[in-house]
Design a protein around this motif. Structure first.
Motif, PDB file in Angstrom:
ATOM      1  N   PRO A  61       1.949   1.042   6.265  1.00  0.00           N
ATOM      2  CA  PRO A  61       0.999   1.279   5.806  1.00  0.00           C
ATOM      3  C   PRO A  61       1.370   3.507   5.289  1.00  0.00           C
ATOM      4  O   PRO A  61       1.586   3.489   5.990  1.00  0.00           O
ATOM      5  CB  PRO A  61      -0.124   1.176   6.341  1.00  0.00           C
ATOM      6  CG  PRO A  61       0.017   1.444   8.156  1.00  0.00           C
ATOM      7  CD  PRO A  61       2.243   0.828   7.741  1.00  0.00           C
ATOM      8  N   MET A  73       6.951   3.423   2.272  1.00  0.00           N
ATOM      9  CA  MET A  73       6.197   2.668   2.732  1.00  0.00           C
ATOM     10  C   MET A  73       7.390   1.332   3.258  1.00  0.00           C
ATOM     11  O   MET A  73       7.067   0.580   4.278  1.00  0.00           O
ATOM     12  CB  MET A  73       5.524   1.387   1.613  1.00  0.00           C
ATOM     13  CG  MET A  73       3.648   1.433   1.252  1.00  0.00           C
ATOM     14  SD  MET A  73       3.510   0.825   0.200  1.00  0.00           S
ATOM     15  CE  MET A  73       3.163  -0.151   0.710  1.00  0.00           C
ATOM     16  N   LEU A 113      -1.784  -2.309  -0.590  1.00  0.00           N
ATOM     17  CA  LEU A 113      -1.501  -2.313   1.264  1.00  0.00           C
ATOM     18  C   LEU A 113      -3.067  -3.136   2.068  1.00  0.00           C
ATOM     19  O   LEU A 113      -2.659  -2.716   3.139  1.00  0.00           O
ATOM     20  CB  LEU A 113      -2.822  -0.912   0.845  1.00  0.00           C
ATOM     21  CG  LEU A 113      -1.725   0.631   0.523  1.00  0.00           C
ATOM     22  CD1 LEU A 113      -2.727   2.043  -0.017  1.00  0.00           C
ATOM     23  CD2 LEU A 113      -0.450   0.692   1.679  1.00  0.00           C
ATOM     24  N   GLN A 121      -7.615  -1.562   6.321  1.00  0.00           N
ATOM     25  CA  GLN A 121      -6.909  -2.672   7.457  1.00  0.00           C
ATOM     26  C   GLN A 121      -5.937  -3.792   6.417  1.00  0.00           C
ATOM     27  O   GLN A 121      -6.734  -5.000   6.304  1.00  0.00           O
ATOM     28  CB  GLN A 121      -7.627  -2.924   7.977  1.00  0.00           C
ATOM     29  CG  GLN A 121      -8.670  -1.668   8.697  1.00  0.00           C
ATOM     30  CD  GLN A 121      -8.012  -0.924   9.619  1.00  0.00           C
ATOM     31  OE1 GLN A 121      -6.767  -1.416  10.221  1.00  0.00           O
ATOM     32  NE2 GLN A 121      -8.450   0.599  10.396  1.00  0.00           N
ATOM     33  N   GLY A 122      -4.714  -3.642   6.939  1.00  0.00           N
ATOM     34  CA  GLY A 122      -4.306  -4.346   6.159  1.00  0.00           C
ATOM     35  C   GLY A 122      -4.329  -6.124   6.594  1.00  0.00           C
ATOM     36  O   GLY A 122      -4.328  -6.230   7.634  1.00  0.00           O
ATOM     37  N   THR A 176      -3.032   1.147   8.987  1.00  0.00           N
ATOM     38  CA  THR A 176      -4.578   1.522   7.996  1.00  0.00           C
ATOM     39  C   THR A 176      -3.914   2.385   7.252  1.00  0.00           C
ATOM     40  O   THR A 176      -2.982   3.538   7.598  1.00  0.00           O
ATOM     41  CB  THR A 176      -5.552   2.405   9.160  1.00  0.00           C
ATOM     42  OG1 THR A 176      -5.288   1.911  10.836  1.00  0.00           O
ATOM     43  CG2 THR A 176      -6.435   3.023   8.362  1.00  0.00           C
ATOM     44  N   SER A 177      -4.434   2.424   5.986  1.00  0.00           N
ATOM     45  CA  SER A 177      -3.838   3.172   4.673  1.00  0.00           C
ATOM     46  C   SER A 177      -5.535   3.646   4.186  1.00  0.00           C
ATOM     47  O   SER A 177      -6.398   3.050   4.306  1.00  0.00           O
ATOM     48  CB  SER A 177      -3.511   2.420   3.710  1.00  0.00           C
ATOM     49  OG  SER A 177      -2.400   1.770   4.241  1.00  0.00           O
TER      50      SER A 177
END
Ligand code: EPU
Length: 425
Positions: A294, A272, A317, A358-359, A323-324
């Motif tokens: 992510p 990360m 996250l 979605q962060g 996007t993770s």
């Protein structure tokens, strides 16, 4: 026990040093394993947590006398087993207590243990425990929610687990330690908590080979002696603080760590963009060096990414742009943190055991922990947000994090609550 909620004001960096407690999930089986000797044992590194008090209540019922001989040191002595049953009221409080079955069976030849039932995030089956016992010569019947187990001779034979289970491996080993049989367990868990319990038992004179590999051989011995042992550091607590440092974009030194127990976690945080420096017994976690990216994770048995850090990783996250994808096939229903993180503005879509995250920036909100690691996810999320987050369900945090409020304040976090420390021995 009803506890006042935790009030957290975040939105600023934390820093300095925090010292990890010794492992809850290693301490519990080591405490249970002390039932196998009629001589006293002294254990060091026992965290003062409600789960530890629960297992001590259960052991008291079985005939163990305990005495705290230091802040985290405990003397346990079970001259004889006074009761061979583990009642529902105690087992239902903590599913891990099912492993007393192996220890009672070894020492007394028979055991009655209530079905542990499910928990906040779904079923916690014990079919592998039962199949292992049967394969090794134990007669087991189930009646009205209780398992009755009986052995007429020492356990012997071979059992191959259908999946990797930490508790199932503990239970089968405990049942096989005393006697004159030889037991071979295949596809056994290689978890650190299995290795720790085996090292403790071997230090008392047990003959167990292969812990830390998938094949464990237990040769029965007539009796164990007393002894003294120190439990390993808590890798889940260490991982929780590493994720807290990353989520708050801070630099934190995490002391009392076994870096070799955290490889999967360290690798993901490095992927990360978190800088992690390993020193003897500690990790320096620095999330101030670059923007975080992510990542995708899938939980696995040890040494894979632990399910016990999945909710905390999801919280982290949720703060990282992009996007993770987080998948938890080990405990597919371990998702009670998601609805609460939604209340804080997290964008998480769930499908089966998959979270697509979605962060974004989170915001303060009143939230409620429904289990221990969900509670950890919530205090991580809260410390990233300005404004005051009030976390209810603090009794769950008390199951796994010792003196949490005080220790978080020690690294600069604004946390208010009549202290989380428990003093009830
Ligand atoms: N499983 C079965 N049948 C069984 C036993 C397990 O299907 O007879 C499945 C479980 O449903 C799960 C997987 O096997 O999918 C692994 O379960 P395991 O038996 O390894 O879990 P456990 O021993 O009951 C310990 C920890 C948990 C941790 C798990 C997985 C303790 C006290 N508990 O439970 O810790 O999530 O291993 O690593 O050691 C926590 O600390 O928050 C916690 C829940």
């Amino acid at each position: 026990m009803q506890l006042t909620p935790l009030q957290i004001k975040g939105g600023r960096q934390i820093g300095g040093e925090i010292t990890v407690q010794h492992s809850k999930n290693a301490a519990l089986p080591v405490i249970v394993a002390s039932l196998l000797t009629h001589e006293p044992v002294i254990l060091h590194g026992i965290p003062r947590l409600s789960d530890v008090y629960t297992i001590l209540d259960l052991l008291a019922h079985l005939g163990t006398v305990h005495r705290w001989v230091g802040d985290n040191s405990l003397e346990l002595h079970t001259p004889e087993i006074l009761n061979t049953d583990a009642p529902y009221a105690l087992v239902s409080k903590m599913r891990a207590s099912f492993i007393v079955m192996g220890a009672i069976l070894a020492r007394a030849g028979e055991a009655t243990v209530s079905m542990p039932g499910g928990c906040a995030w779904g079923p916690r089956p014990v079919d592998q425990h039962v199949k292992a016992f049967r394969a090794l010569g134990v007669e087991i019947t189930e009646d009205g929610g209780n398992f009755d187990a009986r052995r007429s001779a020492s356990l012997s034979g071979r059992f191959t687990f259908e999946l990797l289970t930490v508790g199932g491996t503990h239970n089968a080993i405990l049942a096989a330690v005393l006697g004159d049989g030889v037991v071979i367990l295949e596809n056994a868990s290689i978890d650190t908590d299995v290795v720790d319990m085996v090292e403790f038992l071997n230090s008392l004179g047990a003959d167990i080979e292969g812990a830390g590999t998938n094949t464990i051989t237990v040769r029965g011995v007539p009796a164990l002696r007393g002894g003294e042992y120190t439990v390993i550091p808590d890798r889940i607590e260490a991982g929780t603080f590493m994720m807290l440092a990353a989520a708050t974009r801070s630099r934190l030194t995490v002391n009392n760590v076994r870096p070799d127990h955290l490889r999967a976690v360290t690798a993901k945080l490095q992927e990360m963009g978190v800088e992690i420096t390993e020193e003897a017994g500690r990790l320096i976690v620095d999330a101030t060096v670059r923007e975080l990216k992510p990542v995708n994770i899938t939980t696995q048995s040890y040494p894979g990414f632990p399910t016990d850090l999945q909710p905390q990783m999801s919280a982290l996250l949720a703060t990282v742009p992009g996007t993770s994808v987080v998948q938890d096939p080990v405990y597919p229903d371990r998702l009670t943190h998601v609805a609460e993180l939604h209340r804080m503005g997290a964008n998480i879509t769930v499908s089966g055991y998959t979270q697509v995250i979605q962060g974004a920036d989170l915001h303060a909100a009143p939230v409620k922990a429904a289990d221990l690691r969900a509670g950890a996810a919530l205090f991580i999320a809260a410390l990233t947000t300005e404004g005051e987050t009030v976390i209810d369900g603090v009794q769950y945090l008390n199951r796994g994090y010792e003196r949490l409020g005080e220790r978080l304040r020690g690294i600069g976090a604004s946390v208010r609550q009549p202290d989380l420390a428990l003093a009830m021995d």
